[in-house]
Every structure is written in structure tokens, then in C-alpha cells.
Design an enzyme around this catalytic site. Structure first.
Site, PDB file in Angstrom:
ATOM      1  N   ASN A   1       9.013   4.444   3.544  1.00 34.02           N
ATOM      2  CA  ASN A   1       9.016   4.020   4.949  1.00 34.02           C
ATOM      3  C   ASN A   1      10.357   3.418   5.292  1.00 34.02           C
ATOM      4  O   ASN A   1      11.107   3.003   4.417  1.00 34.02           O
ATOM      5  CB  ASN A   1       7.976   2.913   5.157  1.00 34.02           C
ATOM      6  CG  ASN A   1       6.588   3.467   5.197  1.00 34.02           C
ATOM      7  OD1 ASN A   1       5.957   3.602   4.179  1.00 34.02           O
ATOM      8  ND2 ASN A   1       6.124   3.789   6.378  1.00 34.02           N
TER       9      ASN A   1
ATOM     10  N   CYS B   1       4.002   9.361   0.414  1.00 31.17           N
ATOM     11  CA  CYS B   1       2.603   9.780   0.301  1.00 31.17           C
ATOM     12  C   CYS B   1       2.494  10.801  -0.817  1.00 31.17           C
ATOM     13  O   CYS B   1       3.244  11.778  -0.845  1.00 31.17           O
ATOM     14  CB  CYS B   1       2.129  10.379   1.625  1.00 31.17           C
ATOM     15  SG  CYS B   1       0.461  11.046   1.521  1.00 31.17           S
TER      16      CYS B   1
ATOM     17  N   ARG C   1       0.842  -1.217   0.000  1.00 35.70           N
ATOM     18  CA  ARG C   1       0.000   0.000   0.000  1.00 35.70           C
ATOM     19  C   ARG C   1       0.871   1.259   0.000  1.00 35.70           C
ATOM     20  O   ARG C   1       1.029   1.910  -1.021  1.00 35.70           O
ATOM     21  CB  ARG C   1      -0.947  -0.061   1.217  1.00 35.70           C
ATOM     22  CG  ARG C   1      -2.087   0.945   1.185  1.00 35.70           C
ATOM     23  CD  ARG C   1      -1.719   2.346   1.598  1.00 35.70           C
ATOM     24  NE  ARG C   1      -1.152   2.446   2.942  1.00 35.70           N
ATOM     25  CZ  ARG C   1      -0.580   3.551   3.403  1.00 35.70           C
ATOM     26  NH1 ARG C   1      -0.493   4.638   2.656  1.00 35.70           N
ATOM     27  NH2 ARG C   1      -0.052   3.588   4.614  1.00 35.70           N
ATOM     28  N   ASP C   2       1.494   1.578   1.131  1.00 35.11           N
ATOM     29  CA  ASP C   2       2.301   2.804   1.216  1.00 35.11           C
ATOM     30  C   ASP C   2       3.457   2.738   0.216  1.00 35.11           C
ATOM     31  O   ASP C   2       3.802   3.730  -0.430  1.00 35.11           O
ATOM     32  CB  ASP C   2       2.835   2.959   2.647  1.00 35.11           C
ATOM     33  CG  ASP C   2       3.234   4.384   3.007  1.00 35.11           C
ATOM     34  OD1 ASP C   2       3.562   5.149   2.099  1.00 35.11           O
ATOM     35  OD2 ASP C   2       3.223   4.725   4.203  1.00 35.11           O
TER      36      ASP C   2
ATOM     37  N   HIS D   1       8.737   7.258   8.203  1.00 37.90           N
ATOM     38  CA  HIS D   1       9.362   7.378   6.877  1.00 37.90           C
ATOM     39  C   HIS D   1      10.833   7.761   7.091  1.00 37.90           C
ATOM     40  O   HIS D   1      11.197   8.322   8.129  1.00 37.90           O
ATOM     41  CB  HIS D   1       8.605   8.399   6.020  1.00 37.90           C
ATOM     42  CG  HIS D   1       7.309   7.846   5.497  1.00 37.90           C
ATOM     43  ND1 HIS D   1       7.160   7.389   4.212  1.00 37.90           N
ATOM     44  CD2 HIS D   1       6.118   7.634   6.109  1.00 37.90           C
ATOM     45  CE1 HIS D   1       5.928   6.932   4.043  1.00 37.90           C
ATOM     46  NE2 HIS D   1       5.264   7.066   5.184  1.00 37.90           N
TER      47      HIS D   1
HETATM   48  P1  HMG Z   1     -13.436  14.092  -2.172  1.00 39.53           P
HETATM   49  O1  HMG Z   1     -13.074  14.441  -3.578  1.00 39.53           O
HETATM   50  O2  HMG Z   1     -13.707  15.191  -1.213  1.00 39.53           O
HETATM   51  O3  HMG Z   1     -14.619  13.007  -2.094  1.00 39.53           O
HETATM   52  O4  HMG Z   1     -12.247  13.201  -1.618  1.00 39.53           O
HETATM   53  P2  HMG Z   1     -16.106  13.033  -2.576  1.00 39.53           P
HETATM   54  O5  HMG Z   1     -16.878  12.323  -1.531  1.00 39.53           O
HETATM   55  O6  HMG Z   1     -16.515  14.427  -2.973  1.00 39.53           O
HETATM   56  O7  HMG Z   1     -16.065  12.112  -3.877  1.00 39.53           O
HETATM   57  C1  HMG Z   1     -15.375  12.478  -5.048  1.00 39.53           C
HETATM   58  C2  HMG Z   1     -15.378  11.289  -6.018  1.00 39.53           C
HETATM   59  O8  HMG Z   1     -14.586  10.222  -5.474  1.00 39.53           O
HETATM   60  C3  HMG Z   1     -16.750  10.715  -6.241  1.00 39.53           C
HETATM   61  O9  HMG Z   1     -16.751  10.167  -7.557  1.00 39.53           O
HETATM   62  C4  HMG Z   1     -16.842   9.596  -5.244  1.00 39.53           C
HETATM   63  O10 HMG Z   1     -17.726   8.589  -5.611  1.00 39.53           O
HETATM   64  C5  HMG Z   1     -15.415   9.068  -5.273  1.00 39.53           C
HETATM   65  P3  HMG Z   1     -17.527  10.901  -8.762  1.00 39.53           P
HETATM   66  O11 HMG Z   1     -18.928  11.040  -8.273  1.00 39.53           O
HETATM   67  O12 HMG Z   1     -16.829  12.216  -8.946  1.00 39.53           O
HETATM   68  O13 HMG Z   1     -17.338   9.942  -9.902  1.00 39.53           O
HETATM   69  N1  HMG Z   1     -15.031   8.454  -3.994  1.00 39.53           N
HETATM   70  C6  HMG Z   1     -14.552   7.211  -3.883  1.00 39.53           C
HETATM   71  N2  HMG Z   1     -14.309   6.246  -4.780  1.00 39.53           N
HETATM   72  C7  HMG Z   1     -13.829   5.079  -4.326  1.00 39.53           C
HETATM   73  N3  HMG Z   1     -13.542   4.851  -3.020  1.00 39.53           N
HETATM   74  C8  HMG Z   1     -13.774   5.799  -2.096  1.00 39.53           C
HETATM   75  C9  HMG Z   1     -14.306   7.031  -2.515  1.00 39.53           C
HETATM   76  N4  HMG Z   1     -14.628   8.149  -1.858  1.00 39.53           N
HETATM   77  C10 HMG Z   1     -15.092   9.008  -2.776  1.00 39.53           C
HETATM   78  N5  HMG Z   1     -13.481   5.549  -0.799  1.00 39.53           N
HETATM   79  C11 HMG Z   1     -11.495  11.428  -0.200  1.00 39.53           C
HETATM   80  C12 HMG Z   1     -12.233  12.731  -0.286  1.00 39.53           C
HETATM   81  C13 HMG Z   1     -11.237  11.137   1.262  1.00 39.53           C
HETATM   82  C14 HMG Z   1     -12.300  10.328  -0.852  1.00 39.53           C
HETATM   83  C15 HMG Z   1     -10.136  11.589  -0.970  1.00 39.53           C
HETATM   84  O14 HMG Z   1      -9.492  12.730  -0.474  1.00 39.53           O
HETATM   85  C16 HMG Z   1      -9.222  10.407  -0.820  1.00 39.53           C
HETATM   86  O15 HMG Z   1      -9.491   9.327  -1.350  1.00 39.53           O
HETATM   87  N6  HMG Z   1      -8.088  10.606  -0.123  1.00 39.53           N
HETATM   88  C17 HMG Z   1      -7.131   9.540   0.129  1.00 39.53           C
HETATM   89  C18 HMG Z   1      -5.739  10.032  -0.158  1.00 39.53           C
HETATM   90  C19 HMG Z   1      -4.757   8.926   0.076  1.00 39.53           C
HETATM   91  O16 HMG Z   1      -5.040   7.749  -0.135  1.00 39.53           O
HETATM   92  N7  HMG Z   1      -3.532   9.292   0.522  1.00 39.53           N
HETATM   93  C20 HMG Z   1      -2.495   8.337   0.764  1.00 39.53           C
HETATM   94  C21 HMG Z   1      -2.766   7.440   1.922  1.00 39.53           C
HETATM   95  S1  HMG Z   1      -2.496   8.220   3.485  1.00 39.53           S
HETATM   96  C22 HMG Z   1      -0.794   8.016   3.736  1.00 39.53           C
HETATM   97  O17 HMG Z   1      -0.074   7.586   2.889  1.00 39.53           O
HETATM   98  C23 HMG Z   1      -0.265   8.328   5.103  1.00 39.53           C
HETATM   99  C24 HMG Z   1       0.016   7.067   5.940  1.00 39.53           C
HETATM  100  O18 HMG Z   1       0.946   6.218   5.296  1.00 39.53           O
HETATM  101  C25 HMG Z   1       0.580   7.481   7.294  1.00 39.53           C
HETATM  102  C26 HMG Z   1       1.721   8.485   7.155  1.00 39.53           C
HETATM  103  O19 HMG Z   1       2.773   8.134   6.610  1.00 39.53           O
HETATM  104  O20 HMG Z   1       1.482   9.628   7.545  1.00 39.53           O
HETATM  105  C27 HMG Z   1      -1.276   6.268   6.191  1.00 39.53           C
HETATM  106 MG    MG Z   2       3.074   6.471   5.311  1.00 40.18          MG
END
Ligand code: HMG
Ligand code: MG
Length: 301
Positions: free
Chosen positions: A249, A240, A15-16, A209
Site C-alpha cells: 500500500n 494481496c 493486515r494488508d 497500492h
Molecule cells: P472456500 O474454500 O470456498 O470456503 O473459501 P469454504 O466455505 O468451502 O471453507 C473451506 C474451509 O475453510 C473450511 O475448512 C472452512 O471451515 C474454512 P475445512 O472444513 O476444510 O477444515 N473457512 C474458514 N476458516 C476460518 N475463517 C473463515 C473461514 N471460512 C471458511 N472465515 C473463503 C472461501 C472466502 C473463506 C476464502 O476464499 C478466503 O478466506 N478468502 C480470503 C482471501 C484473503 O484474505 N485475501 C486477502 C485479503 S483481500 C485484500 O487484500 C484486498 C484489500 O486489501 C483491498 C485491495 O487492495 O484490493 C482488502
Molecule cells: Mg489491499
């Protein structure tokens, strides 16, 4: 405090490690990587993310990855879930554990999940309630605990606020994450101690990380505080997409080398782990970032 005798490694490479790859990695490769990691003895493998494919295209094959894994008994496959839509898809895919991911700063929360910290927490509370009702355990990650790419220094109190909310909604484990690798041992200790005043240390985990080369040291600082669960990524892959300049990481091989040296039990086979790293690095066409893997390979050659 005596160091823990056993440590749980949460492998976040699939994933990450892969979410930031610009070229789509086939689901079959992700599945093969997961199989190799479980064969190496890893008991918890963060398999994919049920996030919006518009935000993170690399994770769009989440359901295919989940469907393709031949699950090994006893292994847990957590998946990232940002909202109810993600949870519904994760449940349909047979996920056994969900990870909600909040942030300690408003800017990072907005960039990563398009909402404020408290809006995110309200969404996660709904997700956690529904997940737990389905028998799915929930972990809570807190990003940017040791520095934010947009706001700089982060006060431990900001981390505590999010940790308490994740605890209240039923997260069984809360992970202090150094998203951009700016943390040092002293800072790591301070933030862990601040959170541990509210959450039992046995229910906390670390996710570091390695951007500044401090991650193994931060793992050790966290071990000294009593933390016994660490996220890490095979070959040090990752980053990220919403944290500019953040690299991977801490490499699982490097953490394992540390833990093996301390006589701490993990159940992981170093040679098989290195082979899993060789596999994914071969597909990506890039050398491993694990110093331990490189040194062990060089010695064997
Ligand atoms: P948004 O644009 O505000 O969401 O995003 P929305 O509810 O307005 O929906 C927009 C569109 O996305 C819609 O589609 C939804 O259906 C679709 P449309 O109608 O335009 O065709 N949608 C989805 N589709 C599939 N699965 C879903 C989903 N949700 C909405 N779950 C949202 C808000 C939270 C969805 C977006 O910002 C998002 O997906 N963010 C995730 C970002 C991400 O994955 N970042 C990396 C992971 S975090 C990380 O790496 C840190 C970590 O490792 C720890 C660290 O190191 O700090 C964990
Ligand atoms: Mg991370």
C-alpha cells in the site's frame, strides 16, 4: 472542490501489510506494531483478518492478535470478514468493526474469495445484517477498481455495481481499492466520480497500492474529489496474495507527509509513526519503502 480540512487514516499495515509475508510473523509482533501505531495517534487500525487460514495462513492468529491488543479508548480496530464463519469468530474476538471485501471483476472475486461477484455480495449482505444487529459497523472494500491482474482494464460501471450493493446492505463506508497500483490520477478521478454519483463522497474512502509509484498522486486526486478517508500501510508494507506482482500500500508516512504539507489535520505524530515503521522493518529485516521516512531519517542522522 476545496480539500478536506481533516483526513482519517486507516492503517492497514498489520493486515494488508503482513498478510503476504511468507514467514509467520508472531502475534506478539503484530500486537506490538498495533500498540506503536496507536501511540503514534492513528485512530483506525485494521488489526487482522478472519479469513480461512488455508487461504491466508499469516492471519491464522487473528484471535490471539485481538486478545493481545490493549485497546486505546477512541481507537477502532476493523477486521476483514469474508463470510458468516469469519463474522462469528470476529464477534467472539470482540471486533468492533468488520470489513467485507468484494471485487469489481469476476476473475479477481473467484481467485480471492472463491465465488462470483454476486455470490460474494449475497454472503456480505448476510454478514452485514448480522454484524449490524450486533452493533458492529461494516465497511465495504472493492478490489481491482483501477485494473485487474486477470482482466486488465475495469469499467467504472463494474465498480458502481458493487458499490451500490455494499451501500444497500448497510456499509457505512465504501472503499475504492487499487489492488495492483495501476491507477493514475485521471483514472482515479473518473472512478471516484462515477461512484460518487450514487454514494455520498463523505462515505467513500481510497486504498491505493503503490506498485507503479502512483499512489500518493492518486491520494491527491481523491482528495481533490472530496475523499477524506485513506487506507495506508506503515513503511509501505503489503500486497494481496491473490494479486500477482502487486506490492504494498501507499506508505502511511508518505501520505502523512503530503497531508502535513497541505495543512490537513490527521492527529498523527510523524516521528512516532516512523519509529513504528522502523520496528516492523527491523523484525522483517528489510528497509522501509517510505521515501518520506527515509528522507526524514537521513536528515536527522
Ligand atoms: P472456500 O474454500 O470456498 O470456503 O473459501 P469454504 O466455505 O468451502 O471453507 C473451506 C474451509 O475453510 C473450511 O475448512 C472452512 O471451515 C474454512 P475445512 O472444513 O476444510 O477444515 N473457512 C474458514 N476458516 C476460518 N475463517 C473463515 C473461514 N471460512 C471458511 N472465515 C473463503 C472461501 C472466502 C473463506 C476464502 O476464499 C478466503 O478466506 N478468502 C480470503 C482471501 C484473503 O484474505 N485475501 C486477502 C485479503 S483481500 C485484500 O487484500 C484486498 C484489500 O486489501 C483491498 C485491495 O487492495 O484490493 C482488502
Ligand atoms: Mg489491499
Amino acid at each position: 472542490m476545496a480539500l478536506p480540512q481533516k483526513v482519517r487514516i486507516v492503517e492497514v499495515g498489520p493486515r494488508d501489510g503482513l498478510q503476504n509475508e511468507a514467514t509467520q510473523v508472531p502475534a506478539s509482533v503484530k500486537i506490538e506494531l498495533i500498540h506503536r501505531l496507536q501511540d503514534a495517534g492513528i485512530g483506525i487500525i485494521e488489526a487482522t483478518a478472519f479469513v480461512s487460514p488455508k487461504w491466508v495462513p499469516q492471519m491464522a492468529d487473528n484471535a490471539d492478535v485481538m486478545a493481545g491488543i490493549q485497546r486505546k479508548p477512541g481507537v477502532i480496530y476493523p477486521v476483514l470478514v469474508p463470510n458468516m464463519k469469519g463474522l462469528e469468530a470476529a464477534i467472539a474476538a470482540g471486533a468492533d468493526e468488520a470489513v467485507v471485501f468484494g471485487a469489481a471483476t469476476e476473475s479477481f472475486s473467484k481467485r480471492n474469495t472463491n465465488c462470483s461477484i454476486d455470490e460474494g455480495l449475497a454472503r456480505f449482505a448476510e454478514v452485514a445484517k448480522a454484524a449490524i444487529a450486533h452493533g458492529i459497523k461494516v465497511r465495504g472494500d472493492i478490489s481491482v477498481c483501477l485494473g485487474c491482474p486477470y482482466e486488465g482494464e475495469v469499467a467504472p460501471a463494474a465498480v458502481v455495481h458493487v458499490a451500490q450493493a455494499l451501500d444497500a446492505m448497510g456499509c457505512y463506508e465504501i472503499t475504492v481499492c487499487d489492488t495492483i497500483g495501476t491507477g493514475t490520477a485521471g483514472k482515479t478521478r473518473r472512478v471516484i466520480e462515477a461512484v460518487a454519483r450514487h454514494i455520498p463522497i463523505e462515505r467513500m474512502a481510497g486504498h491505493f497500492h503503490d506498485t507503479y509509484g502512483q499512489a500518493v498522486t492518486n491520494v491527491y486526486a481523491a482528495l481533490e474529489c472530496g475523499i477524506a478517508t485513506f487506507d495506508s500501510s506503515v513503511s509501505g508494507l503489503g500486497g494481496c496474495p491473490y494479486a500477482k506482482g502487486a506490492t504494498g500500500n501507499v506508505a502511511t508516512e508518505d501520505v502523512l507527509y503530503l497531508l502535513d504539507g497541505l495543512g490537513i489535520e490527521t492527529g498523527i505524530d510523524m516521528q512516532k509513526l516512523i519509529a513504528a515503521g522502523d520496528y516492523i522493518c527491523g523484525v522483517l529485516g528489510r528497509p522501509t519503502l517510505s521515501r518520506a521516512a527515509r528522507a526524514i531519517r537521513a536528515k536527522a542522522a
